[in-house]
Design a protein around this motif. Structure first.
Motif, PDB file in Angstrom:
ATOM      1  N   ARG A  44       0.794  -1.223   0.000  1.00 36.15           N
ATOM      2  CA  ARG A  44       0.000   0.000   0.000  1.00 36.15           C
ATOM      3  C   ARG A  44       0.831   1.280   0.000  1.00 36.15           C
ATOM      4  NH1 ARG A  44      -5.358  -1.032   1.250  1.00 36.15           N
ATOM      5  NH2 ARG A  44      -5.792  -3.145   2.037  1.00 36.15           N
ATOM      6  N   PHE A  45       2.139   1.155   0.214  1.00 32.55           N
ATOM      7  CA  PHE A  45       2.981   2.347   0.289  1.00 32.55           C
ATOM      8  C   PHE A  45       4.396   1.983  -0.122  1.00 32.55           C
ATOM      9  CE2 PHE A  45       3.484   0.197   4.284  1.00 32.55           C
ATOM     10  CZ  PHE A  45       4.814   0.381   4.617  1.00 32.55           C
ATOM     11  N   ALA A  46       5.268   2.970  -0.128  1.00 37.82           N
ATOM     12  CA  ALA A  46       6.674   2.746  -0.465  1.00 37.82           C
ATOM     13  C   ALA A  46       7.534   3.653   0.387  1.00 37.82           C
ATOM     14  CB  ALA A  46       6.917   3.005  -1.942  1.00 37.82           C
ATOM     15  N   ARG A  47       8.804   3.305   0.508  1.00 32.88           N
ATOM     16  CA  ARG A  47       9.780   4.144   1.196  1.00 32.88           C
ATOM     17  C   ARG A  47      10.978   4.334   0.283  1.00 32.88           C
ATOM     18  NH1 ARG A  47       8.361   5.214   6.207  1.00 32.88           N
ATOM     19  NH2 ARG A  47       6.977   3.793   7.339  1.00 32.88           N
ATOM     20  N   ALA A  48      11.619   5.487   0.425  1.00 40.90           N
ATOM     21  CA  ALA A  48      12.798   5.774  -0.401  1.00 40.90           C
ATOM     22  C   ALA A  48      13.613   6.853   0.282  1.00 40.90           C
ATOM     23  CB  ALA A  48      12.369   6.227  -1.797  1.00 40.90           C
ATOM     24  N   ARG A  49      14.767   7.133  -0.284  1.00 43.03           N
ATOM     25  CA  ARG A  49      15.572   8.263   0.166  1.00 43.03           C
ATOM     26  C   ARG A  49      15.825   9.177  -1.031  1.00 43.03           C
ATOM     27  NH1 ARG A  49      19.236   3.943  -0.192  1.00 43.03           N
ATOM     28  NH2 ARG A  49      21.003   4.383  -1.574  1.00 43.03           N
ATOM     29  N   ILE A  50      16.322  10.340  -0.753  1.00 42.40           N
ATOM     30  CA  ILE A  50      16.594  11.299  -1.817  1.00 42.40           C
ATOM     31  C   ILE A  50      17.776  10.827  -2.665  1.00 42.40           C
ATOM     32  CG2 ILE A  50      17.323  13.662  -2.349  1.00 42.40           C
ATOM     33  CD1 ILE A  50      16.043  14.549   0.268  1.00 42.40           C
ATOM     34  N   ASP A  51      17.589  10.847  -3.965  1.00 40.58           N
ATOM     35  CA  ASP A  51      18.719  10.688  -4.892  1.00 40.58           C
ATOM     36  C   ASP A  51      19.259  12.069  -5.233  1.00 40.58           C
ATOM     37  OD1 ASP A  51      20.526   9.703  -6.789  1.00 40.58           O
ATOM     38  OD2 ASP A  51      19.050   9.944  -8.395  1.00 40.58           O
ATOM     39  N   ARG A  52      18.400  12.910  -5.811  1.00 34.88           N
ATOM     40  CA  ARG A  52      18.774  14.287  -6.132  1.00 34.88           C
ATOM     41  C   ARG A  52      17.582  15.197  -5.868  1.00 34.88           C
ATOM     42  NH1 ARG A  52      20.365  15.911 -11.582  1.00 34.88           N
ATOM     43  NH2 ARG A  52      18.931  14.306 -12.332  1.00 34.88           N
ATOM     44  N   ILE A  53      17.876  16.418  -5.469  1.00 34.29           N
ATOM     45  CA  ILE A  53      16.833  17.449  -5.364  1.00 34.29           C
ATOM     46  C   ILE A  53      16.882  18.256  -6.655  1.00 34.29           C
ATOM     47  CG2 ILE A  53      15.975  19.439  -4.084  1.00 34.29           C
ATOM     48  CD1 ILE A  53      17.349  18.320  -1.602  1.00 34.29           C
ATOM     49  N   LEU A  54      15.863  18.086  -7.487  1.00 36.66           N
ATOM     50  CA  LEU A  54      15.821  18.784  -8.775  1.00 36.66           C
ATOM     51  C   LEU A  54      15.390  20.233  -8.597  1.00 36.66           C
ATOM     52  CD1 LEU A  54      14.101  15.994 -10.908  1.00 36.66           C
ATOM     53  CD2 LEU A  54      16.554  16.432 -10.612  1.00 36.66           C
ATOM     54  N   SER A  55      14.456  20.433  -7.679  1.00 33.19           N
ATOM     55  CA  SER A  55      13.953  21.787  -7.413  1.00 33.19           C
ATOM     56  C   SER A  55      13.628  21.869  -5.931  1.00 33.19           C
ATOM     57  CB  SER A  55      12.705  22.070  -8.261  1.00 33.19           C
ATOM     58  OG  SER A  55      12.155  23.342  -7.942  1.00 33.19           O
ATOM     59  N   PRO A  56      14.409  22.629  -5.152  1.00 30.32           N
ATOM     60  CA  PRO A  56      14.194  22.652  -3.704  1.00 30.32           C
ATOM     61  C   PRO A  56      12.980  23.490  -3.310  1.00 30.32           C
ATOM     62  CG  PRO A  56      15.980  24.134  -4.286  1.00 30.32           C
ATOM     63  CD  PRO A  56      15.585  23.426  -5.557  1.00 30.32           C
ATOM     64  N   SER A  57      12.369  23.108  -2.221  1.00 28.16           N
ATOM     65  CA  SER A  57      11.273  23.875  -1.639  1.00 28.16           C
ATOM     66  C   SER A  57      11.788  25.203  -1.095  1.00 28.16           C
ATOM     67  CB  SER A  57      10.634  23.069  -0.505  1.00 28.16           C
ATOM     68  OG  SER A  57       9.794  23.861   0.295  1.00 28.16           O
ATOM     69  N   THR A  58      10.926  26.205  -1.111  1.00 35.89           N
ATOM     70  CA  THR A  58      11.281  27.496  -0.499  1.00 35.89           C
ATOM     71  C   THR A  58      11.332  27.390   1.023  1.00 35.89           C
ATOM     72  OG1 THR A  58       8.948  28.134  -0.521  1.00 35.89           O
ATOM     73  CG2 THR A  58      10.299  28.827  -2.402  1.00 35.89           C
ATOM     74  N   ASP A  59      10.844  26.272   1.579  1.00 35.38           N
ATOM     75  CA  ASP A  59      10.878  26.058   3.030  1.00 35.38           C
ATOM     76  C   ASP A  59      12.212  25.496   3.503  1.00 35.38           C
ATOM     77  OD1 ASP A  59       8.267  26.911   3.396  1.00 35.38           O
ATOM     78  OD2 ASP A  59       7.430  24.899   3.143  1.00 35.38           O
ATOM     79  N   ARG A  60      13.081  25.142   2.572  1.00 32.44           N
ATOM     80  CA  ARG A  60      14.348  24.515   2.949  1.00 32.44           C
ATOM     81  C   ARG A  60      15.325  25.520   3.539  1.00 32.44           C
ATOM     82  NH1 ARG A  60      16.511  19.779   2.190  1.00 32.44           N
ATOM     83  NH2 ARG A  60      15.225  18.159   1.251  1.00 32.44           N
ATOM     84  N   VAL A  61      16.073  25.052   4.562  1.00 30.15           N
ATOM     85  CA  VAL A  61      17.190  25.812   5.126  1.00 30.15           C
ATOM     86  C   VAL A  61      18.370  24.860   5.280  1.00 30.15           C
ATOM     87  CG1 VAL A  61      15.712  27.456   6.365  1.00 30.15           C
ATOM     88  CG2 VAL A  61      16.471  25.359   7.512  1.00 30.15           C
ATOM     89  N   GLU A  62      19.547  25.409   5.519  1.00 25.41           N
ATOM     90  CA  GLU A  62      20.731  24.581   5.732  1.00 25.41           C
ATOM     91  C   GLU A  62      20.742  24.089   7.175  1.00 25.41           C
ATOM     92  OE1 GLU A  62      24.037  22.575   4.473  1.00 25.41           O
ATOM     93  OE2 GLU A  62      22.693  23.836   3.260  1.00 25.41           O
ATOM     94  N   PRO A  63      20.769  22.772   7.399  1.00 29.19           N
ATOM     95  CA  PRO A  63      20.811  22.256   8.778  1.00 29.19           C
ATOM     96  C   PRO A  63      22.038  22.766   9.526  1.00 29.19           C
ATOM     97  CG  PRO A  63      20.330  20.500   7.218  1.00 29.19           C
ATOM     98  CD  PRO A  63      20.743  21.691   6.406  1.00 29.19           C
ATOM     99  N   ARG A  64      21.860  23.102  10.789  1.00 26.48           N
ATOM    100  CA  ARG A  64      22.968  23.608  11.592  1.00 26.48           C
ATOM    101  C   ARG A  64      23.905  22.486  12.036  1.00 26.48           C
ATOM    102  NH1 ARG A  64      22.276  27.428  16.910  1.00 26.48           N
ATOM    103  NH2 ARG A  64      21.328  28.743  15.299  1.00 26.48           N
ATOM    104  N   CYS A  65      23.352  21.306  12.301  1.00 23.51           N
ATOM    105  CA  CYS A  65      24.114  20.231  12.932  1.00 23.51           C
ATOM    106  C   CYS A  65      25.011  19.508  11.925  1.00 23.51           C
ATOM    107  CB  CYS A  65      23.155  19.231  13.568  1.00 23.51           C
ATOM    108  SG  CYS A  65      23.971  17.847  14.364  1.00 23.51           S
ATOM    109  N   ILE A  66      26.267  19.264  12.314  1.00 25.25           N
ATOM    110  CA  ILE A  66      27.193  18.562  11.437  1.00 25.25           C
ATOM    111  C   ILE A  66      26.821  17.089  11.284  1.00 25.25           C
ATOM    112  CG2 ILE A  66      29.118  20.103  11.967  1.00 25.25           C
ATOM    113  CD1 ILE A  66      30.173  17.939  13.874  1.00 25.25           C
ATOM    114  N   HIS A  67      26.037  16.553  12.228  1.00 26.63           N
ATOM    115  CA  HIS A  67      25.672  15.138  12.182  1.00 26.63           C
ATOM    116  C   HIS A  67      24.380  14.889  11.416  1.00 26.63           C
ATOM    117  CE1 HIS A  67      28.800  14.287  15.099  1.00 26.63           C
ATOM    118  NE2 HIS A  67      28.281  15.156  15.947  1.00 26.63           N
ATOM    119  N   TYR A  68      23.605  15.930  11.142  1.00 31.26           N
ATOM    120  CA  TYR A  68      22.266  15.748  10.575  1.00 31.26           C
ATOM    121  C   TYR A  68      22.334  15.042   9.228  1.00 31.26           C
ATOM    122  CZ  TYR A  68      17.410  16.894   9.384  1.00 31.26           C
ATOM    123  OH  TYR A  68      16.079  16.825   9.050  1.00 31.26           O
TER     124      TYR A  68
END
Length: 420
Positions: free
Chosen positions: A49-73
C-alpha cells in the motif's frame, strides 16, 4: 536506461518524513524532504500500500528549505532530529497539519489544524541528552538504524551546559565502565549537571568517584549516578541528597511551564473543586491547581517523583500524609490501578506518556463524569484515539499545539473537552 521519474513532495507525515506519490498511485515516504521539493528517489522499497525511499537528487528545492545547523544531521544521518532542513515557520506549519490530520482521520473530529505556539528557543533547549554506547562508539543512532551508533561531537539542541559536560566527557571515556550501555546527561531545575551511567546487572562500578573528581578538575562538576540494569540509580559521586535525576520532566522546561499554565487556565477550576491530576510527574501541575484553590488527587507511577512533589509543595499536609479533607492527596502507582478509587472530580487534567491512556483509565474518567477534561498530549495519534474512546458525552472546546521540541517532528497538544 529509463530516467528516474521525479516525485513532488506534498506534505510532512507524523514521523517527519516527506510524503509524495509514485506513478502507480502509492504513497511514498521520503526522509529529509520538504513540501514542494521535486526529487528523484534512491533505495525504493515498494510495499503493498505504500513505499519508502531516500533522496537521490533534489531537482527543485522547496522554499521552506534551510541549511541544517548540525554537522551530524546529514553527515551521520542522525535520527535525533527530523526537521532541521525546514525553516521554523515550515516546521510549525507541518506540525499543525500533523495534529489536525490525526484528529480528523483517527479521532473522526471536525477539527481544523490548530495554532502552534513557537518556542522562544530553537536551539540549545534540551535539558536531557541520552547517548547510546555500542561498537566502540558513544553517541546517537543513525536514522532508521537502531543497531548503529555514531560518535557524537556536539548536539545542537542540547543545553549549552550539557554540551560542555559532553565535551569534557569525550576526553574521559577511559574513566567510564567498559560495559556501559547508555549515558544520560541531565540538568536539574537549579542548573546542576547530572551524569547517569547505565550498565548491565551483575557488576559493580567503583570508578564513579574518580570520574567525579576529574569532572570537577575540568571545570564541569556533575553529580555522577550509576544504574545497573533492573536496579535503582544511586549517586556514586556528588551530593548525598541529590536531586532525583531519573524522574521524568519536560526536556524543554521553559515552554513546558507555559504549557502547564495554559492547561490549568483552560481547566477553569473553581475554589474548592476536586481535580484529578493524572500522570502528575513531580507535581508541577498539581501546584498550579492548588494555587487556584482546587482540591487535588494526583496519581504518578514514579514514587521518587511523588516524593519530590511533596518536598517542593507549598500546599497540603506533610509528606506521606493521606489526611482526608486536605487540599491534596498524592498517590504513587499506576493510574489504571488507582482511577477507580479516586473521589469523583469536577475536572480532570491528564498528561499521559506517548502511548496515551489505558482503556481502564478512559473508562474511569467516563464513569466519573467530570464537567471538563484537559488532555495534554505528546502524540496526536493516541490523543485522537483517546478522544474517540471518551465518547459522545464530550465535545471539543479548544485545541492548541506547542512547538515543545523544535527541529524534531514531535509536537505537544492541549485539547479541552466539555461535557455535552
Amino acid at each position: 536506461m529509463t530516467a528516474p521519474v521525479p516525485v513532488r513532495v506534498l506534505r510532512v507525515a507524523a514521523g517527519g518524513e516527506g510524503v509524495g506519490k509514485l506513478e502507480d498511485g502509492r504513497t511514498v515516504f521520503i526522509p529529509r524532504t520538504a513540501p514542494g521539493d521535486l526529487v528523484t528517489l534512491a533505495g525504493l522499497e515498494v510495499h503493498k500500500r505504500f513505499a519508502r525511499a531516500r533522496i537521490d537528487r533534489i531537482l527543485s528545492p522547496s522554499t521552506d528549505r534551510v541549511e541544517p545547523r548540525c554537522i551530524h544531521y546529514a553527515g551521520d544521518r542522525c535520527g535525533g532530529c527530523q526537521l532541521q532542513h525546514l525553516s521554523p515557520e515550515a516546521q510549525r506549519s507541518a506540525k499543525a497539519a500533523i495534529v489536525g490530520d490525526q484528529l480528523r482521520r483517527i479521532g473522526r473530529l471536525d477539527a481544523v489544524d490548530p495554532v502552534v505556539m513557537p518556542s522562544d528557543v530553537q536551539w540549545g533547549y534540551r535539558n536531557k541528552l541520552t547517548l547510546a554506547v555500542a561498537g566502540g562508539h558513544v553517541g546517537l543512532h543513525r536514522m532508521g538504524e537502531a543497531a548503529r551508533v555514531f560518535d557524537l561531537e556536539r548536539c545542537e539542541i542540547a543545553a549549552p551546559a550539557l554540551q560542555e559536560l559532553w565535551t569534557v566527557l569525550r576526553t574521559l571515556r577511559s574513566a567510564l565502565p567498559d560495559d556501559a550501555e547508555r549515558l544520560v546527561l541531565r540538568l536539574d531545575r537549579e542548573g546542576g549537571r547530572h551524569l547517569i551511567v547505565e550498565c548491565p546487572a551483575g557488576k559493580i562500578w567503583d570508578g564513579g568517584a574518580s570520574l567525579g573528581r576529574k569532572l570537577v578538575a575540568a571545570g564541569t562538576p556533575a553529580t555522577v549516578w550509576w544504574r545497573p540494569e533492573g536496579g535503582a540509580a544511586r549517586v556514586v559521586s556528588g551530593a548525598e541528597e541529590a536531586y532525583p535525576a531519573t524522574v521524568f520532566e519536560q526536556v524543554n522546561p521553559a515552554l513546558g511551564d507555559v504549557i502547564r499554565r495554559y492547561a490549568v487556565d483552560r481547566a477553569e477550576v473553581g475554589a474548592g473543586e476536586l481535580v484529578w491530576d493524572l500522570y502528575a510527574g513531580i507535581g508541577e501541575t498539581t501546584e498550579l491547581l492548588l494555587a487556584r484553590g482546587a482540591i487535588v488527587e494526583s496519581v504518578e507511577l514514579d514514587r521518587r517523583a511523588v516524593e519530590q512533589g511533596e518536598r517542593r509543595s507549598r500546599f497540603g499536609p506533610p509528606a506521606g500524609s493521606q489526611a482526608p479533607g486536605g487540599p491534596v492527596v498524592r498517590h504513587a502507582g499506576r493510574v489504571e490501578a488507582l482511577v477507580g478509587r479516586l473521589r469523583r472530580p469536577a475536572v480532570v487534567v491528564t498528561n499521559p506518556p506517548r502511548v496515551g491512556m489505558d482503556g481502564i483509565v478512559v473508562a474511569g474518567i467516563v464513569a466519573a463524569r467530570p464537567r471538563r477534561i484537559v488532555y495534554v498530549s505528546c502524540d496526536a495519534a493516541t490523543l485522537a484515539r483517546d478522544v474517540t474512546r471518551l465518547g459522545a458525552g464530550y465535545r471539543v472546546a479548544s485545541i492548541r499545539a506547542f512547538d515543545l521540541f523544535p527541529q524534531t517532528a514531535h509536537v505537544e497538544t492541549v485539547l479541552v473537552l466539555e461535557a455535552a
